[in-house]
Design a protein around this motif. Structure first.
Motif, PDB file in Angstrom:
ATOM      1  N   LYS A 146      24.266  47.972  55.793  1.00 57.05           N
ATOM      2  CA  LYS A 146      25.715  47.826  55.606  1.00 57.05           C
ATOM      3  C   LYS A 146      26.088  48.058  54.146  1.00 57.05           C
ATOM      4  O   LYS A 146      27.107  48.696  53.854  1.00 57.05           O
ATOM      5  CB  LYS A 146      26.177  46.426  56.038  1.00 57.05           C
ATOM      6  CG  LYS A 146      26.170  46.248  57.528  1.00 57.05           C
ATOM      7  CD  LYS A 146      26.581  44.828  57.902  1.00 57.05           C
ATOM      8  CE  LYS A 146      26.342  44.564  59.362  1.00 57.05           C
ATOM      9  NZ  LYS A 146      26.590  43.166  59.725  1.00 57.05           N
ATOM     10  N   GLU A 147      25.274  47.557  53.234  1.00 51.32           N
ATOM     11  CA  GLU A 147      25.527  47.758  51.800  1.00 51.32           C
ATOM     12  C   GLU A 147      25.373  49.247  51.426  1.00 51.32           C
ATOM     13  O   GLU A 147      26.108  49.749  50.581  1.00 51.32           O
ATOM     14  CB  GLU A 147      24.583  46.907  50.950  1.00 51.32           C
ATOM     15  CG  GLU A 147      24.881  45.439  51.003  1.00 51.32           C
ATOM     16  CD  GLU A 147      26.238  45.115  50.406  1.00 51.32           C
ATOM     17  OE1 GLU A 147      26.590  45.677  49.347  1.00 51.32           O
ATOM     18  OE2 GLU A 147      26.951  44.288  50.990  1.00 51.32           O
ATOM     19  N   GLN A 148      24.412  49.921  52.047  1.00 53.78           N
ATOM     20  CA  GLN A 148      24.207  51.341  51.767  1.00 53.78           C
ATOM     21  C   GLN A 148      25.386  52.184  52.218  1.00 53.78           C
ATOM     22  O   GLN A 148      25.682  53.219  51.630  1.00 53.78           O
ATOM     23  CB  GLN A 148      22.932  51.847  52.466  1.00 53.78           C
ATOM     24  CG  GLN A 148      21.664  51.177  52.010  1.00 53.78           C
ATOM     25  CD  GLN A 148      21.402  51.394  50.550  1.00 53.78           C
ATOM     26  OE1 GLN A 148      21.396  52.511  50.059  1.00 53.78           O
ATOM     27  NE2 GLN A 148      21.213  50.311  49.824  1.00 53.78           N
ATOM     28  N   ALA A 149      26.073  51.726  53.273  1.00 55.32           N
ATOM     29  CA  ALA A 149      27.193  52.481  53.837  1.00 55.32           C
ATOM     30  C   ALA A 149      28.451  52.381  52.966  1.00 55.32           C
ATOM     31  O   ALA A 149      29.375  53.167  53.119  1.00 55.32           O
ATOM     32  CB  ALA A 149      27.500  51.972  55.251  1.00 55.32           C
ATOM     33  N   ARG A 150      28.468  51.433  52.053  1.00 56.41           N
ATOM     34  CA  ARG A 150      29.653  51.254  51.190  1.00 56.41           C
ATOM     35  C   ARG A 150      29.721  52.275  50.093  1.00 56.41           C
ATOM     36  O   ARG A 150      28.897  52.861  49.629  1.00 56.41           O
ATOM     37  CB  ARG A 150      29.655  49.864  50.568  1.00 56.41           C
ATOM     38  CG  ARG A 150      29.901  48.812  51.603  1.00 56.41           C
ATOM     39  CD  ARG A 150      29.980  47.482  50.953  1.00 56.41           C
ATOM     40  NE  ARG A 150      30.160  46.477  52.005  1.00 56.41           N
ATOM     41  CZ  ARG A 150      30.369  45.234  51.765  1.00 56.41           C
ATOM     42  NH1 ARG A 150      30.425  44.786  50.541  1.00 56.41           N
ATOM     43  NH2 ARG A 150      30.535  44.391  52.740  1.00 56.41           N
TER      44      ARG A 150
END
Length: 67
Positions: A63-67
């Motif tokens: 989820k953090e990578q998708a930001r």
């Protein structure tokens, strides 16, 4: 022994780790070493109490990578 160099994008690997025999540790002290190779090629690696916990940490990382 895990080798993250062998992971293709989207692959995961894990291994259960146990305390040394003869120590004052219990089954509950078991840990899981977990590796996941992202589609981008980046490696996520952690040590967690269970495989489910490791995958949850991976999902949070994704989820953090998708930001």
């Amino acid at each position: 022994m895990l080798d993250p160099k062998n992971l293709k994008p989207g692959d995961e690997q894990f291994e259960e780790l146990y305390p040394q025999r003869g120590t004052r540790h219990f089954e509950s002290d078991k840990r899981v070493q977990y590796d996941y190779r992202h589609a981008s090629g980046e490696l996520f690696s952690c040590i967690a109490r269970t495989l489910a916990h490791a995958r949850q940490r991976r999902d949070n990382w994704l989820k953090e990578q998708a930001r």
